[in-house]
Design an enzyme around this catalytic site. Sequence first.
Site, PDB file in Angstrom:
ATOM      1  N   ALA A   1       0.697  -1.293   0.050  1.00 56.24           N
ATOM      2  CA  ALA A   1      -0.325  -0.395   0.160  1.00 56.24           C
ATOM      3  C   ALA A   1       0.815   1.539   0.226  1.00 56.24           C
ATOM      4  CB  ALA A   1      -1.292  -0.097   1.400  1.00 56.24           C
ATOM      5  N   CYS A   2       0.178   2.374  -0.422  1.00 58.56           N
ATOM      6  CA  CYS A   2       1.110   3.373  -0.751  1.00 58.56           C
ATOM      7  C   CYS A   2       0.992   5.165  -0.561  1.00 58.56           C
ATOM      8  CB  CYS A   2       1.776   3.241  -2.122  1.00 58.56           C
ATOM      9  SG  CYS A   2       1.858   1.954  -2.246  1.00 58.56           S
TER      10      CYS A   2
END
Lengths: 375, 503
Positions: free
Chosen positions: A19-20
Site C-alpha cells: 500500500a502506498c
Amino acid sequence: MKTAMELNNRYNDDKVNDACGLFGMMDLSGRRFGAEEPVKAIANMHERSNGLGGGFAAYGIYPEFRNDYALHVMYLNQESKEKSEAIISNNFDVLRSEKIPVDYSAHVIRPPLMWRYFVHPKQNLLSTLTSDDFVVEQVMRINMETCGAYVFSSGKNMGVFKGVGFPEDIAAFFRLNDYEGYMWICHGRFPTNTPGWWGGAHPFNILDWTVVHNGELSSYGINRRYLEMFNYNCTMQTDTEVLAYTLDLLRRKQGIPLSVVTKILAPPLWEEIADMNPTQKRLYTTLRMSYGSLLMNGPFSIIAAHQGEMMGLTDRIKLRPLTAATLDNMLFLSSEESAIRLVAPVLDRVWSPLGGEPVVGRLKSDTERIEVIAH
Amino acid sequence: MKSFLESEFTVVRDEERCIRCKVCVNQCAYETHCYDAEDDRILSKDENCVNCHRCVIFCPTHAIRIEQNVTGYTQNSNWSREAIVALKKQAEYGGILITGMGCDKPNFTYWDRLLLDASQVTNPSIDPLREPMEIKTFLGSKPDRIELEEVDDDVVLQTKLSPQLVCEAPILFSALSYGAVSFNVHTALAKAATEFGTYMNTGEGGLDERLYKYGDHIIVQVASGRFGVHPGYLDVGAAVEIKIGQGAKPGIGGHLPGEKVTEDISRTRMIPVGTDALSPAPQHDIYSIEDLRQLIYALKEATDYTKPISVKIAAVHNSAAIASGMVRAGADIIAIDGVRGATGSAPKVIRDNVGIPIELALASVDQRLRDEGIRNHASVIVAGGIKSSADVIKAIALGADAVYVGTAALVAMGCTLCQKCHTGKCPWGIATSDPWLTKRLNPDIATRRLTNLLRAWSLEIKEMMGGMGINAVESLRGNRMRLRGVGLTDTELKILGVKMAGD
Ligand code: SF4
Ligand code: SF4
C-alpha cells in the site's frame, strides 16, 4: 544467486502486496523544475510508507540524450554486471556508460551498485522488431538471466530512481536535486511481503511508461494470465507490473487512446452503460466484453505517465484516494490533498475525481488543456 | 426363473398415523402401495419401491418412511452390495444394465477439495448490499484487440463483435431433450430462462412449436440423430449447439424408446409415433476435426452468422487438444460435460467409468487455450455435477465463462435423484411422457422454483465475490489465485493450476 523474480517475491506468495502514497506533478508548458517540491510533497505523506520503499520517475532529465534509451541498472554482484554488460554491448551501441551519482551518506539500507547506460539498438539486429520491442526483449533478458542485475528504467529522456528507504532518503541517495524535469512521479511504499529488495520499490517502468500504484488488485490472477497470452512475463509479480504491461499492450501495441484505456481498466457499470446513447453503449459494451480480463478490480489508485502525458485513475468504486489540483500550468495528483497544499498553498482548482474517472494532463504542445474525461 | 434380487428399500408405514386416504396408492408410479379393502389396510410391495419420495411428500399424515433394506450381504470390501446386485441382474436378464442420472461414485468431485479466498486488511471486501456486484456474462467469440478510430475528440468503434449470448448470471440450463423430459419441463425451463435472462438448451429432441415464443432464450441442439432439426428450428434459437458427446455416456449414442414417442413428441422429433428414436454414437458427417469445421460453418451459413455456434463434448482424456481444435474449427462456444454429467438413460458401466472429472478437464482446456493464445476466441461452458453456487464460482475461477446445470434444475423441480429416469415412469412428472405423470409438474410452479434457484445462487455468488473484493465476474474468471486446494496431490494441484491451502 537468485533471479529478480525470487528476490521480488521471496516467499513465493501469490503476488507482492503493498500500500502506498502517490504524488505526481507536471508542468504542462514543459518547463523543467527541480526535485525539491515533489520530494517535499511525498515526504509529507510519511505515514503512507514504512521505510521499505520509495521512488521517483522524472521526465525530461536527459535532454542531451533525448533520442537514446537510458538504461538504469542495479547490480547485486559483480558477475551480473559482467553478464549484463555483455548483453548490452552485444545488442546496443553504447553512447555513455557511467555510475549513477549517489550519496552513500543518505539514510538507505544496503544499496546495490547503480549504473546507467545511454544506448540505442544495433540496427542490424532489429530484423522485424521495432526498437521499442527490442529494448523490452533485452530488458527482460537481463532481468531473467543474469541473476543479480535488474534494469529498472529503460525510457528515453527520463529516469527512474528507487530503492529501499523512505522516499526522501531515496531522493537524497540519488542526489535528485541535481536533476530537472517537467514531470515528477513519486512513490512511498508500505510493502507487506517484500522487505529489503531495491527492485521491488516503485515506480515500475518499461520503456518510457512509468506506473506508481496504491492498492491491491483482486483481479491480479486473471489480469496476469491474460497478459501472458500476449507474451508478457510477469516476473516481478506485482500489481504495478500488471498495470504497466496492460498500458503497454493497450496504448503502445494496440494504439488505444489513453482515455479509452482508462475505461478498460475501470469500466462503467452495466447499469451506467444501459443509460448511454446507442453509439456509446455499443463502444462500452464491446470494450467490457473484449477486455473484461483487464478490468482492474479491487482497490487501486494509480499515476501512470509516459513522455508528455500523465494520468491519474482510481478503481471504479474508489476504494483508494486520489486528489487532483491545478495551478497555472501545473497539474498535481496526490493521495492526499495536504501534500499538494504543502507545495502550493493556493490553487486554481482542487477536486476529487470520481471512481473510475481519469485525470489526464498533456504537454501543451499536444493539447491546450488539462483534460478531465468524465463518464 | 426365480429372481435372487432383493428389494432395495423398505417401506415403513406408521399404522397409527395412516388414515387410509390412498394418496400413496395413487401417487406411486411403480405400484408399490395397494389398499386391502378387507382389512382396511394399506400394504406395500417393497420390491417395487425406487425411493422416489413421492408418497413420503404427499402423505397427508407423514405416515411413510422409506429405509434402505437393512438386510445386507456379508460385509466384504471387494464385493459390494452394488457389485453383487449388478451380477445378479445380469445373470437374470442377460443385458446391459441401464440407469439414469449421473455417476454416483465418490472421489470424482474436486469442487469440494477447492477453497475460495476472501479479502482481509490489504484489500477490502465489498458489501453486495451496498455496492454493485456484476455477474452479467457474455458468451461467444471475443477479439484479441479492438479497432478504434479517433475522429476529432471522439473515438469511433470499428470492430463489430461476432454474435453473443447475454446471461444475467453465468448459469444456463443444460441440454434436456424433449421426450426424455416432458413438455411441461421444457416449458418451465424456457419460461424460467426467459424470466431470469439466461438460456435453456433443447437437447437433441427438437423444440415443440408452442415454445418458439421463448426462442430468444433457447439454445437449439443439433445432435447425431438430427431429430427435429429444420430451418425454422435453427432460426428460432438464440444459438445453435452441435452435440458431439455427453458426460454421462461419452462415445455412445442415445435411445428414446418408442413408448415415449407420443403424438407431440413425434411431431417435434419428426419421427412416427411409437418408433424408437436412435441417436447414432458419432455424428455421421463428422469423422474428423475438419468435418466439424464444415458443420460449424454450415450452421453459421444457415443462420446467416447471426448466432453463436457452440460445440459440446464429453470431457475425455485429451479434451485440451480437442478443445483447441474446436476453437480453431470456428466454435464460438465450447461446452464440456464431465464424468458426473447426467442422462435420462445410459449403460451404467459407461456412466460410471468413462470420461474425466469436469474440474480437471476445465483446468487443462482453459490453460491450453491460453498457451495457444486463443482463449479469447471462444467461451467455455462446463457441465456435469454443478450442485451449488460454490461449484459455479469455483468453475469460473478455474476458467469457465459459465456453467450448465441439468440435475440441479431437475432437483429444483422435484427430482429426488432416484436414478430411474430410463423407466419412463418418473413419479415427479419429469422424465416421462406419460400424461398421467406429466400433469404432476405444473409448469408455472416449476418456473418459479427454477427462477428462485437462479436468484438464490446469484445472491450467493455475489456474496462470495464481495468477500473476495471482486465486483465484476470477469475479474474472477480464470483467476485461479483465488482458489486453494486441500487433500490434493502435487500432480492434481499442477493440473488444476492452484496452490495448496497454506502455500
Ligand atoms: S398416503 Fe399416507 S395416510 Fe394416505 S394411505 Fe398412504 S400412508 Fe396412509
Ligand atoms: S427425473 Fe424422475 S426418475 Fe429421474 S431421477 Fe429424478 S425423480 Fe427419478
